[in-house]
Design an enzyme around this catalytic site. Structure first.
Site, mmCIF file in Angstrom:
data_model
loop_
_atom_site.group_PDB
_atom_site.id
_atom_site.type_symbol
_atom_site.label_atom_id
_atom_site.label_comp_id
_atom_site.label_asym_id
_atom_site.label_seq_id
_atom_site.Cartn_x
_atom_site.Cartn_y
_atom_site.Cartn_z
ATOM 1 N N LYS A 206 0.865 -1.172 0.000
ATOM 2 C CA LYS A 206 0.000 0.000 0.000
ATOM 3 C C LYS A 206 0.904 1.226 0.000
ATOM 4 O O LYS A 206 1.684 1.434 0.924
ATOM 5 C CB LYS A 206 -0.900 0.000 1.231
ATOM 6 N N LYS A 230 1.394 9.912 5.755
ATOM 7 C CA LYS A 230 1.535 8.539 6.239
ATOM 8 C C LYS A 230 2.831 7.895 5.751
ATOM 9 O O LYS A 230 2.938 6.689 5.615
ATOM 10 C CB LYS A 230 0.303 7.721 5.805
ATOM 11 N N GLU A 246 7.456 -6.922 0.977
ATOM 12 C CA GLU A 246 6.209 -6.820 1.749
ATOM 13 C C GLU A 246 5.287 -8.003 1.460
ATOM 14 O O GLU A 246 4.698 -8.591 2.364
ATOM 15 C CB GLU A 246 5.481 -5.509 1.409
ATOM 16 N N LYS A 261 -2.102 -1.462 -3.993
ATOM 17 C CA LYS A 261 -2.954 -0.286 -3.948
ATOM 18 C C LYS A 261 -2.113 0.973 -4.038
ATOM 19 O O LYS A 261 -1.099 1.028 -3.330
ATOM 20 C CB LYS A 261 -3.721 -0.330 -2.623
ATOM 21 N N SER A 287 -10.008 5.740 -4.628
ATOM 22 C CA SER A 287 -10.948 6.848 -4.767
ATOM 23 C C SER A 287 -10.482 7.910 -5.769
ATOM 24 O O SER A 287 -11.269 8.423 -6.564
ATOM 25 C CB SER A 287 -11.183 7.491 -3.393
HETATM 26 C C1 PBG Z 1 -7.383 3.481 5.556
HETATM 27 C C2 PBG Z 1 -7.661 3.277 4.124
HETATM 28 C C3 PBG Z 1 -7.448 4.205 3.089
HETATM 29 C C4 PBG Z 1 -7.970 3.648 1.942
HETATM 30 C C5 PBG Z 1 -8.467 2.386 2.277
HETATM 31 N N1 PBG Z 1 -8.257 2.165 3.635
HETATM 32 C C6 PBG Z 1 -6.899 5.586 3.116
HETATM 33 C C7 PBG Z 1 -5.579 5.860 3.648
HETATM 34 O O1 PBG Z 1 -4.735 4.982 3.825
HETATM 35 O O2 PBG Z 1 -5.349 7.033 3.949
HETATM 36 C C8 PBG Z 1 -8.018 4.337 0.605
HETATM 37 C C9 PBG Z 1 -9.025 3.864 -0.348
HETATM 38 C C10 PBG Z 1 -9.327 4.802 -1.460
HETATM 39 O O3 PBG Z 1 -8.689 5.858 -1.645
HETATM 40 O O4 PBG Z 1 -10.262 4.485 -2.208
HETATM 41 N N2 PBG Z 1 -6.495 2.663 6.174
#
Ligand code: PBG
Length: 341
Positions: A206, A230, A246, A261, A287
């Site tokens: 991620k 983050k 990972e 992701k 998103s």
């Molecule tokens: C939170 C999480 C996030 C997403 C899924 N779980 C956001 C982040 O890590 O800040 C993002 C999903 C998306 O943008 O559609 N742990």
């Protein structure tokens, strides 16, 4: 892979356009297909009744109260979408430094899971294991007095959260927090508590991506996070080999499915991971990817259904076995409307 007869057959013996002329042969030589079996729909759940609140930065996506979520689930079951992923929108009063609402047996996510599973046992339910909806600062874990996200302390809470989701009936728990060692600890705890068949979908690679913006609006963690980032736990977008490490760790620790992701900007990672590990692999079309395509479509700059299907197919072609996408319902409807006999 070498192309075996390149250099042997030549134009005009070989005319690659021959196979492309007619729809029947285009269909027959098609190497990849997007089907219903690939789709997972992420849904945002909120408190209250009869709530269906539009998310401005994600056109056609809504925050749903549990009763509305059930209606949505019914439509998805009828369409044949195999699974949903639930994300709670937690009221500010329930957020705290220790994120204890995350593992409350009567928390919003836990109630939503129970409601969906009791109405539609056949619909797969995935829950997000991470603390960002529950912390006052919007980080995915517990912080120390320098605001550093503490790994091992966070993992303790994630284990409790994952167990509470399994107890509520979640089929798949999906740690999206990027703490080290969390998959192994969650696996041990699930085994010890008798949840032998609860699957773990590990957000293995991620990335610390700026494509999550609209999601953070949707769950209301954007304000809490402010200008903080983050970077100390999510991966650097510059890295590729690190993603393999990972993934290897998460598989060793007991992940059933691994995830990459975001999606489209990271298809090189998807292909590497699929080729090397050949394990069940999901991709999250996040998103921001959705928002980009929708915004262009709304402006008339892109043809919506066509780019939707192309973007999903490209993820499939790169090696994904499943795709979390805000287009899941629209794609299922599209597949239904264009079904070839
Ligand atoms: C939170 C999480 C996030 C997403 C899924 N779980 C956001 C982040 O890590 O800040 C993002 C999903 C998306 O943008 O559609 N742990």
């Amino acid at each position: 892979m070498p192309i075996p007869y390149a250099g042997i057959a030549q134009f005009p013996t070989l005319r690659l356009r021959r196979m492309r002329r007619d729809e029947f042969s285009r269909r027959l030589m098609r190497e990849n297909d997007l089907t219903l079996n690939d789709l997972i729909y992420p849904l945002f759940v909120m408190e209250g009744k009869q709530q269906r609140v539009a998310i401005a930065s994600m056109p056609d996506q809504f925050r749903l109260s549990i009763d509305e979520l059930i209606k949505e689930a019914e439509e998805l079951v009828k369409l044949g979408v195999p699974a949903i992923a639930l994300f709670p929108v937690v009221p500010p009063a329930k957020k705290s430094l220790d994120a204890q609402e995350a593992y409350h047996p009567e928390g919003l996510a836990q109630r939503a899971v129970r409601a969906v599973k009791s109405n539609f046992p056949q619909l797969g339910v995935i829950t997000d294991v991470a603390l960002d909806p529950f912390t006052t600062h919007g980080q995915d874990g517990l912080i120390d007095n320098t605001s550093y996200v503490m790994n091992d302390e966070t993992v303790e809470v994630l284990v409790k959260q994952a167990l509470s989701h399994a107890q509520a009936g979640a089929d798949i728990v999906a740690p999206s927090d990027m703490m080290d060692g969390r998959v192994g600890r969650i696996r041990q705890a699930l085994e010890a508590a008798g949840f032998k068949n609860t699957q773990i979908l590990a957000y293995s690679a991620k990335y610390a991506s700026s494509f999550y913006g609209p999601f953070r609006d949707a769950v209301g963690s954007a304000g809490a996070l402010g200008t903080n980032n983050k970077y100390s736990y999510q991966m650097d977008p510059a890295n590729s080999d690190e993603a393999l490490r990972e993934v290897a760790l998460d598989l060793q620790e007991g992940a059933d499915i691994i995830m990459i992701k975001p999606g489209m900007p990271y298809l090189d990672i998807v292909q590497r991971v699929k080729t090397i590990f050949n394990a069940p692999l999901f991709v999250y079309q996040v998103s921001g990817e959705y928002a980009m395509l929708k915004a262009a479509a709304q402006n008339g700059w892109l043809a919506e259904s066509a780019v939707m299907m192309e973007s999903l197919l490209s993820i499939k072609r790169a090696g994904a076995n499943g795709i979390l996408t805000y287009f899941a319902k629209a794609a299922a409807q599209y597949l239904q409307s264009t079904r070839e006999i």
